[in-house]
Design an enzyme around this catalytic site. Structure first.
Site, PDB file in Angstrom:
ATOM      1  N   ILE A   2       5.533   0.889   1.726  1.00  0.00           N
ATOM      2  CA  ILE A   2       4.298   0.448   2.387  1.00  0.00           C
ATOM      3  C   ILE A   2       3.108   1.347   2.070  1.00  0.00           C
ATOM      4  O   ILE A   2       2.013   1.123   2.568  1.00  0.00           O
ATOM      5  CB  ILE A   2       4.491   0.353   3.919  1.00  0.00           C
ATOM      6  CG1 ILE A   2       4.999   1.689   4.502  1.00  0.00           C
ATOM      7  CG2 ILE A   2       5.427  -0.777   4.277  1.00  0.00           C
ATOM      8  CD1 ILE A   2       5.123   1.681   6.018  1.00  0.00           C
ATOM      9  N   GLY A  41       1.182   8.620  -0.511  1.00  0.00           N
ATOM     10  CA  GLY A  41       0.263   9.664  -0.068  1.00  0.00           C
ATOM     11  C   GLY A  41       0.252  10.829  -1.020  1.00  0.00           C
ATOM     12  O   GLY A  41       0.749  10.748  -2.144  1.00  0.00           O
ATOM     13  N   PHE A  43       1.848  13.651  -0.836  1.00  0.00           N
ATOM     14  CA  PHE A  43       3.113  14.335  -1.073  1.00  0.00           C
ATOM     15  C   PHE A  43       4.287  13.396  -1.329  1.00  0.00           C
ATOM     16  O   PHE A  43       5.380  13.850  -1.607  1.00  0.00           O
ATOM     17  CB  PHE A  43       3.460  15.236   0.120  1.00  0.00           C
ATOM     18  CG  PHE A  43       2.490  16.365   0.299  1.00  0.00           C
ATOM     19  CD1 PHE A  43       2.214  17.228  -0.744  1.00  0.00           C
ATOM     20  CD2 PHE A  43       1.831  16.555   1.504  1.00  0.00           C
ATOM     21  CE1 PHE A  43       1.322  18.268  -0.593  1.00  0.00           C
ATOM     22  CE2 PHE A  43       0.938  17.597   1.676  1.00  0.00           C
ATOM     23  CZ  PHE A  43       0.681  18.462   0.615  1.00  0.00           C
ATOM     24  N   VAL A  75       5.758   6.229   1.429  1.00  0.00           N
ATOM     25  CA  VAL A  75       6.140   5.820   2.787  1.00  0.00           C
ATOM     26  C   VAL A  75       6.829   4.457   2.719  1.00  0.00           C
ATOM     27  O   VAL A  75       6.327   3.536   2.079  1.00  0.00           O
ATOM     28  CB  VAL A  75       4.913   5.749   3.723  1.00  0.00           C
ATOM     29  CG1 VAL A  75       5.348   5.361   5.135  1.00  0.00           C
ATOM     30  CG2 VAL A  75       4.176   7.082   3.742  1.00  0.00           C
ATOM     31  N   LYS A 112       8.881   8.642   5.518  1.00  0.00           N
ATOM     32  CA  LYS A 112       8.036   9.312   4.526  1.00  0.00           C
ATOM     33  C   LYS A 112       8.965  10.103   3.608  1.00  0.00           C
ATOM     34  O   LYS A 112       9.660  11.015   4.057  1.00  0.00           O
ATOM     35  CB  LYS A 112       7.038  10.232   5.235  1.00  0.00           C
ATOM     36  CG  LYS A 112       5.965  10.823   4.330  1.00  0.00           C
ATOM     37  CD  LYS A 112       4.963  11.609   5.176  1.00  0.00           C
ATOM     38  CE  LYS A 112       3.851  12.213   4.347  1.00  0.00           C
ATOM     39  NZ  LYS A 112       2.893  12.973   5.188  1.00  0.00           N
ATOM     40  N   ASP A 131      -6.912  18.035   8.550  1.00  0.00           N
ATOM     41  CA  ASP A 131      -7.097  16.935   7.592  1.00  0.00           C
ATOM     42  C   ASP A 131      -7.263  15.617   8.332  1.00  0.00           C
ATOM     43  O   ASP A 131      -6.665  14.603   7.977  1.00  0.00           O
ATOM     44  CB  ASP A 131      -5.906  16.859   6.632  1.00  0.00           C
ATOM     45  CG  ASP A 131      -6.189  15.957   5.422  1.00  0.00           C
ATOM     46  OD1 ASP A 131      -7.383  15.757   5.100  1.00  0.00           O
ATOM     47  OD2 ASP A 131      -5.231  15.463   4.804  1.00  0.00           O
TER      48      ASP A 131
END
Length: 501
Positions: free
Chosen positions: A209, A212, A214, A217, A230, A331
């Site tokens: 979905i 990112g 790192f 997901v 994740k 962040d």
């Protein structure tokens, strides 16, 4: 997995040693019969081959026995010196065993052809290929056995198998039950590691979905319940560990902080994956939500108030034996905030967060001056004037970023069918992927902030939102509102508007 890898390395080392012993020549020199070596008992030594030849002339037969050095064996697989000569009528024979050339050769051709063929390319290839094939087959067999053992030991189920977690988690237990038991038991720092691992290893991944910084997901299922997974690559182990560590901070759990479920390292037999399992929210990020939908005044207040509540909880220190340290996100942006089914938000992605130890007035990691997303960086971060030793500095930078998120939300508030298109903050002042220098020029030198449309003055809720934004964007971080103050202001606004959270 480490034990299997060590066993595999030992097996490979043994195979290499066996191959070396098979393929490498012995250290002892080859001894040959030499008809000229009268002083050495008719014996010579060589690193090459033993040689014997017989040449028939018109009046006599000449016998010749000697050593041939390896350097003279050209080409190595079928040396010229070992080949019979049709011109001279010589019959030759080369061999590689002690005194193997002490034989009588016939002067006819058939024997020489047969003997010299002993070093032909087919036979030589067979001699070399035999041990090599044996080594390769043994190696493949060993890898296959070790791989199968690893996959069986660390199998990832491709379908839901409740029997795998039955010894630890009773039938019919839901994630909500587990979380409730955990929060009421007094620990408040996450589920036991064994329960986390049991959950993670019985999750069935459904679809990707998003991606990112790192990792990736996925939406997954555990006992029919949807979860978000994740997945970090193994080279991002520090990021995975840090985020899991922050999520399991004592007393962190809050309705406006993404619900953490489990962390586990999973080996699929080829590489290691690092999993972080959390609640699944089908609306996705606030960024995605605002791109797809406009919001009502009530919807805007719910999104903003829940975000402020989540940040206030992060920033707050809870004193006591089961206390919670103050945490700064570092962040905060619309892509790191998720929208729940009920229209409220929860803050996610705590991988860059820092915790404050009030007893020693220290931060739990050595902070980097510039982390996070450049577009959302506060002025003091952009111009490098932030006081890294003062924890309040990080909280104030979060407030600046939240003001930008509020601006994104307010633009999508539709009143009388009028609303603005979704845009990122500073969309009209910097490129799509701005550098620190480009942001510093706009925010610090020109002191510009996102534009607030005139239409917002015609609505009380939008007027309050605009006032909060301006007080979040002050160049002087100390002058900005606190998350708790913003939460109280928005709570009063929701009461005035008759909104039930």
């Amino acid at each position: 997995m480490e034990a299997a890898s060590a066993a595999l390395r030992r097996c490979l080392l043994l195979i290499v040693l066996v191959a070396a012993a098979t393929l490498l020549p012995g250290a002892k020199a080859l001894q040959c019969f030499c008809h000229l070596c009268t002083k050495d008992n008719f014996t010579c030594e060589t690193d090459g081959l033993c040689f014997v030849s017989v040449t028939e002339t018109t009046d006599k037969v000449i016998h010749n026995s000697m050593c041939i050095a390896e350097i003279d064996l050209i080409p190595r697989d079928r040396p010229f010196v070992c080949a019979p000569s049709s011109k001279t009528g010589a019959v030759t024979y080369c061999c590689n065993q002690d005194h193997c050339n002490k034989i009588e050769l016939p002067t006819t051709g058939p024997f020489s052809e047969k003997q010299s063929a002993g070093l032909g390319p087919v036979e030589l290839a067979a001699v070399i290929a035999g041990p090599v094939c044996f080594v390769c087959i043994a190696l493949m067999l060993m890898v296959y056995i070790c791989h199968n053992r690893t996959v069986i030991h660390h199998r990832v189920p491709n379908e839901e198998d409740p029997s795998l977690d039955r010894p630890f988690i009773s039938e019919g237990t839901t994630l909500k039950d587990l979380i409730y038991d955990m929060t009421t038991s007094g620990s408040g720092s996450g589920l036991p590691l064994l329960v986390q691992r049991t959950i993670a290893r019985t999750i069935v991944l459904q679809e990707s979905i998003g991606k990112g910084r790192f990792g990736e997901v996925w939406r997954g299922k555990w006992r029919g319940e949807e979860v978000a997974v994740k997945i970090f690559s193994s080279r991002e182990e520090r990021s995975w560990f840090r985020e899991a560590e922050i999520y399991q901070t004592v007393m962190l759990r809050h309705e406006n902080i993404l619900g953490f479920i489990a962390a586990d390292n999973k080996d699929n037999g080829t590489w290691t994956q690092l999993w972080l399992v959390s609640d699944y929210h089908e609306h996705g990020s606030l960024f995605d939500y605002l791109n797809r939908y406009t919001v009502t005044v009530e919807g805007m207040i719910k999104l903003a108030l829940s975000t402020a509540s989540g940040l206030a909880h992060l920033h707050m220190e809870i004193v006591g034996t089961q206390g919670k340290p103050a945490i700064a996100h570092r962040d905060l942006k619309s892509k790191n905030i998720l929208v729940k089914k009920n229209g409220t938000c929860c803050i996610a992605d705590l991988g860059l967060a820092v915790r404050h130890d009030s007893a020693t007035d220290t931060i739990d990691i050595a902070p980097n001056h510039r982390v996070g997303t450049k577009r959302y960086m506060a002025p003091e971060v952009l111009d490098d004037s932030i006081n890294m030793k003062h924890f309040e500095s990080f909280k104030r930078a979060d407030i600046y970023a939240m003001g930008l998120v509020f601006w994104e939300i307010a633009r999508r508030c539709s009143i009388g069918g009028i609303h603005e298109d979704y845009q990122l903050p500073y969309y009209d002042l910097v490129p799509s992927d701005p550098s620190v220098e480009e942001m510093r020029k706009v925010v610090c030198e020109q002191k510009l902030r996102p534009n607030i449309p005139n239409r917002w003055q015609s609505c009380e809720a939008l007027r309050v939102m605009a006032k909060i934004m301006r007080e979040c964007w002050y160049a002087n971080g100390a002058a900005r509102l606190t998350a708790l103050r913003i939460k109280k202001t928005l709570s009063q606004l929701s009461q005035q508007e008759g909104i039930k959270m």
